[in-house]
Design a protein around this motif. Structure first.
Motif, PDB file in Angstrom:
ATOM      1  N   PHE A  93       0.849  -1.196   0.198  1.00  0.00           N
ATOM      2  CA  PHE A  93       0.154   0.149   0.057  1.00  0.00           C
ATOM      3  C   PHE A  93       0.914   1.263   0.028  1.00  0.00           C
ATOM      4  CE2 PHE A  93      -3.148   3.081   1.991  1.00  0.00           C
ATOM      5  CZ  PHE A  93      -3.943   3.080   1.100  1.00  0.00           C
ATOM      6  N   SER A  94       1.974   1.248   0.617  1.00  0.00           N
ATOM      7  CA  SER A  94       3.148   2.304   0.662  1.00  0.00           C
ATOM      8  C   SER A  94       3.493   2.701  -0.787  1.00  0.00           C
ATOM      9  CB  SER A  94       4.214   2.293   1.355  1.00  0.00           C
ATOM     10  OG  SER A  94       3.853   2.287   2.953  1.00  0.00           O
ATOM     11  N   LEU A  95       3.527   1.753  -1.620  1.00  0.00           N
ATOM     12  CA  LEU A  95       4.027   2.185  -3.070  1.00  0.00           C
ATOM     13  C   LEU A  95       2.747   2.778  -3.756  1.00  0.00           C
ATOM     14  CD1 LEU A  95       5.692  -1.076  -4.367  1.00  0.00           C
ATOM     15  CD2 LEU A  95       6.658   1.314  -3.965  1.00  0.00           C
ATOM     16  N   ILE A  96       1.499   2.548  -3.477  1.00  0.00           N
ATOM     17  CA  ILE A  96       0.541   3.115  -3.906  1.00  0.00           C
ATOM     18  C   ILE A  96       0.256   4.692  -3.485  1.00  0.00           C
ATOM     19  CG2 ILE A  96      -2.272   3.037  -4.065  1.00  0.00           C
ATOM     20  CD1 ILE A  96      -1.974   0.035  -3.810  1.00  0.00           C
ATOM     21  N   GLN A  97       0.648   4.992  -2.166  1.00  0.00           N
ATOM     22  CA  GLN A  97       0.563   6.236  -1.477  1.00  0.00           C
ATOM     23  C   GLN A  97       1.617   6.763  -2.064  1.00  0.00           C
ATOM     24  OE1 GLN A  97       0.781   4.126   2.399  1.00  0.00           O
ATOM     25  NE2 GLN A  97      -0.519   5.684   3.318  1.00  0.00           N
ATOM     26  N   LEU A  98       2.684   6.257  -2.346  1.00  0.00           N
ATOM     27  CA  LEU A  98       3.808   7.141  -2.996  1.00  0.00           C
ATOM     28  C   LEU A  98       3.486   7.569  -4.163  1.00  0.00           C
ATOM     29  CD1 LEU A  98       6.859   7.959  -2.939  1.00  0.00           C
ATOM     30  CD2 LEU A  98       7.546   5.845  -3.780  1.00  0.00           C
TER      31      LEU A  98
ATOM     32  N   ILE B 154       3.121  11.456  -5.726  1.00  0.00           N
ATOM     33  CA  ILE B 154       3.937  11.837  -6.794  1.00  0.00           C
ATOM     34  C   ILE B 154       3.244  12.572  -7.704  1.00  0.00           C
ATOM     35  CG2 ILE B 154       5.693  11.421  -8.412  1.00  0.00           C
ATOM     36  CD1 ILE B 154       6.898   9.537  -6.298  1.00  0.00           C
ATOM     37  N   ALA B 155       2.135  11.860  -8.209  1.00  0.00           N
ATOM     38  CA  ALA B 155       1.232  12.109  -9.672  1.00  0.00           C
ATOM     39  C   ALA B 155       0.716  13.433  -8.985  1.00  0.00           C
ATOM     40  CB  ALA B 155       0.265  10.947  -9.798  1.00  0.00           C
ATOM     41  N   ILE B 156      -0.013  13.513  -8.026  1.00  0.00           N
ATOM     42  CA  ILE B 156      -0.733  14.880  -7.641  1.00  0.00           C
ATOM     43  C   ILE B 156       0.001  15.958  -7.499  1.00  0.00           C
ATOM     44  CG2 ILE B 156      -1.199  14.666  -5.243  1.00  0.00           C
ATOM     45  CD1 ILE B 156      -3.579  15.496  -8.000  1.00  0.00           C
ATOM     46  N   SER B 157       1.268  15.595  -6.857  1.00  0.00           N
ATOM     47  CA  SER B 157       2.167  16.678  -6.792  1.00  0.00           C
ATOM     48  C   SER B 157       2.513  17.395  -7.945  1.00  0.00           C
ATOM     49  CB  SER B 157       3.554  16.460  -5.569  1.00  0.00           C
ATOM     50  OG  SER B 157       3.945  15.395  -6.204  1.00  0.00           O
ATOM     51  N   HIS B 158       2.677  16.551  -8.701  1.00  0.00           N
ATOM     52  CA  HIS B 158       3.330  16.840 -10.152  1.00  0.00           C
ATOM     53  C   HIS B 158       2.288  17.703 -10.786  1.00  0.00           C
ATOM     54  CE1 HIS B 158       5.423  16.989 -13.953  1.00  0.00           C
ATOM     55  NE2 HIS B 158       4.236  16.550 -14.630  1.00  0.00           N
ATOM     56  N   VAL B 159       0.931  17.502 -10.698  1.00  0.00           N
ATOM     57  CA  VAL B 159      -0.290  18.366 -11.431  1.00  0.00           C
ATOM     58  C   VAL B 159      -0.040  19.829 -10.799  1.00  0.00           C
ATOM     59  CG1 VAL B 159      -2.582  18.626 -11.180  1.00  0.00           C
ATOM     60  CG2 VAL B 159      -1.611  16.289 -11.831  1.00  0.00           C
ATOM     61  N   PHE B 160       0.066  19.799  -9.498  1.00  0.00           N
ATOM     62  CA  PHE B 160      -0.047  21.227  -8.943  1.00  0.00           C
ATOM     63  C   PHE B 160       1.341  21.907  -9.113  1.00  0.00           C
ATOM     64  CE2 PHE B 160      -3.735  19.112  -7.040  1.00  0.00           C
ATOM     65  CZ  PHE B 160      -4.626  20.366  -7.342  1.00  0.00           C
ATOM     66  N   TRP B 161       2.798  21.235  -9.227  1.00  0.00           N
ATOM     67  CA  TRP B 161       3.855  21.857  -9.607  1.00  0.00           C
ATOM     68  C   TRP B 161       3.803  22.544 -10.719  1.00  0.00           C
ATOM     69  CZ3 TRP B 161       7.689  23.279  -6.605  1.00  0.00           C
ATOM     70  CH2 TRP B 161       8.905  23.941  -7.358  1.00  0.00           C
TER      71      TRP B 161
ATOM     72  N   LEU C 228       5.195  19.659   0.099  1.00  0.00           N
ATOM     73  CA  LEU C 228       4.870  18.733   1.140  1.00  0.00           C
ATOM     74  C   LEU C 228       4.621  17.310   0.586  1.00  0.00           C
ATOM     75  CD1 LEU C 228       3.092  21.249   3.265  1.00  0.00           C
ATOM     76  CD2 LEU C 228       5.335  20.370   3.623  1.00  0.00           C
ATOM     77  N   LEU C 229       3.714  17.253  -0.378  1.00  0.00           N
ATOM     78  CA  LEU C 229       3.231  15.909  -0.560  1.00  0.00           C
ATOM     79  C   LEU C 229       4.514  15.244  -1.424  1.00  0.00           C
ATOM     80  CD1 LEU C 229      -0.073  16.369  -2.289  1.00  0.00           C
ATOM     81  CD2 LEU C 229       0.155  15.245  -0.211  1.00  0.00           C
ATOM     82  N   PHE C 230       5.088  15.779  -2.245  1.00  0.00           N
ATOM     83  CA  PHE C 230       6.272  14.999  -2.990  1.00  0.00           C
ATOM     84  C   PHE C 230       7.299  14.465  -1.778  1.00  0.00           C
ATOM     85  CE2 PHE C 230      10.563  14.495  -4.724  1.00  0.00           C
ATOM     86  CZ  PHE C 230      10.219  13.940  -5.937  1.00  0.00           C
ATOM     87  N   LEU C 231       7.505  15.211  -0.821  1.00  0.00           N
ATOM     88  CA  LEU C 231       8.486  14.803   0.231  1.00  0.00           C
ATOM     89  C   LEU C 231       7.915  13.906   1.265  1.00  0.00           C
ATOM     90  CD1 LEU C 231      10.218  18.223   0.949  1.00  0.00           C
ATOM     91  CD2 LEU C 231      11.014  16.383  -0.477  1.00  0.00           C
ATOM     92  N   GLY C 232       6.357  14.081   1.327  1.00  0.00           N
ATOM     93  CA  GLY C 232       5.741  13.424   2.359  1.00  0.00           C
ATOM     94  C   GLY C 232       6.073  13.835   3.699  1.00  0.00           C
ATOM     95  N   LEU C 233       6.100  15.204   3.601  1.00  0.00           N
ATOM     96  CA  LEU C 233       6.362  15.878   4.962  1.00  0.00           C
ATOM     97  C   LEU C 233       5.134  16.730   5.230  1.00  0.00           C
ATOM     98  CD1 LEU C 233       8.102  16.839   7.355  1.00  0.00           C
ATOM     99  CD2 LEU C 233       8.891  18.715   5.688  1.00  0.00           C
TER     100      LEU C 233
ATOM    101  N   PHE D  69       7.267   5.427   2.599  1.00  0.00           N
ATOM    102  CA  PHE D  69       8.257   6.222   2.079  1.00  0.00           C
ATOM    103  C   PHE D  69       7.999   7.634   1.897  1.00  0.00           C
ATOM    104  CE2 PHE D  69       7.550   1.950  -0.362  1.00  0.00           C
ATOM    105  CZ  PHE D  69       8.781   1.568   0.090  1.00  0.00           C
ATOM    106  N   SER D  70       8.165   8.128   3.233  1.00  0.00           N
ATOM    107  CA  SER D  70       7.776   9.525   3.343  1.00  0.00           C
ATOM    108  C   SER D  70       8.521  10.205   4.595  1.00  0.00           C
ATOM    109  CB  SER D  70       6.310   9.741   3.748  1.00  0.00           C
ATOM    110  OG  SER D  70       6.142   9.296   4.985  1.00  0.00           O
ATOM    111  N   LEU D  71       8.867  11.329   4.733  1.00  0.00           N
ATOM    112  CA  LEU D  71       9.661  12.063   5.927  1.00  0.00           C
ATOM    113  C   LEU D  71       8.584  11.997   6.840  1.00  0.00           C
ATOM    114  CD1 LEU D  71      11.444  15.117   4.209  1.00  0.00           C
ATOM    115  CD2 LEU D  71      12.415  12.825   5.030  1.00  0.00           C
ATOM    116  N   ASP D  72       7.168  12.034   6.860  1.00  0.00           N
ATOM    117  CA  ASP D  72       6.309  11.839   7.812  1.00  0.00           C
ATOM    118  C   ASP D  72       6.525  10.696   8.609  1.00  0.00           C
ATOM    119  OD1 ASP D  72       4.938  14.241   7.429  1.00  0.00           O
ATOM    120  OD2 ASP D  72       3.239  13.339   6.258  1.00  0.00           O
TER     121      ASP D  72
END
Length: 158
Positions: free
Chosen positions: A31-36, A40-47, A92-97, A143-146
């Motif tokens: 599940f952590s791969l799905i979360q990652l 990444i996908a949604i952070s790319h859209v907004f970046w 924040l999303l990309f880093l998982g922070l 796979f996050s800083l959180d």
């Protein structure tokens, strides 16, 4: 009345068993791969959206003033506010922070876009909101800083 034979859940036989094993293969994806992937996908859209705004700030201000027509907020405030939310939320999303905070911020952006700017693009907004809701409700994953912070602080309390 003939009884239907029961199949063992561990190793069903025949074609039915093969089918069940194949359709259960995706359950092995961590599940952590799905979360990652969602982060990444949604952070790319907004970046990308923020970078487009920054690339031509005068055009961005014109869009906010003339096309987006946001109620209750001046375009000269809305444009930098939206851009800041997109940059900070995507980082924040990309880093998982503080990823849940980032997801909440971007859900606010999506809501404004859906309600006031492009309501006809509801399917795309629903896709974005789904990924953001995944992070908001389930967190950033291993796979996050959180996760690193949580492990670090929980170890220091012992």
């Amino acid at each position: 009345m003939t009884a239907i034979p029961e199949y063992s859940s561990s190793a069903p036989a025949g074609l039915f068993g093969l089918y069940r094993r194949v359709i259960k293969l995706p359950e092995r994806i961590p599940f952590s791969l799905i979360q990652l992937a969602a982060r990444i996908a949604i952070s790319h859209v907004f970046w990308q959206s923020a970078q487009t705004k920054l690339a031509s700030w005068p055009v961005t201000l014109q869009l906010f003033a003339n096309e987006y027509n946001l109620p209750f907020i001046d375009p000269s405030i809305a444009a930098p506010l939206a851009t800041t939310a997109e940059i900070s939320g995507s980082v924040l999303l990309f880093l998982g922070l503080f990823s849940r905070l980032g997801a909440l911020m971007l859900l606010g952006v999506v809501s404004v876009i859906q309600i006031f700017v492009f309501p006809e693009n509801w399917a795309e907004h629903l896709l974005w909101a789904s990924l953001l809701l995944l992070v908001l409700t389930r967190g950033a994953g291993v796979f996050s800083l959180d996760h690193v912070a949580e492990r670090t602080f929980s170890a220091s309390r012992k």
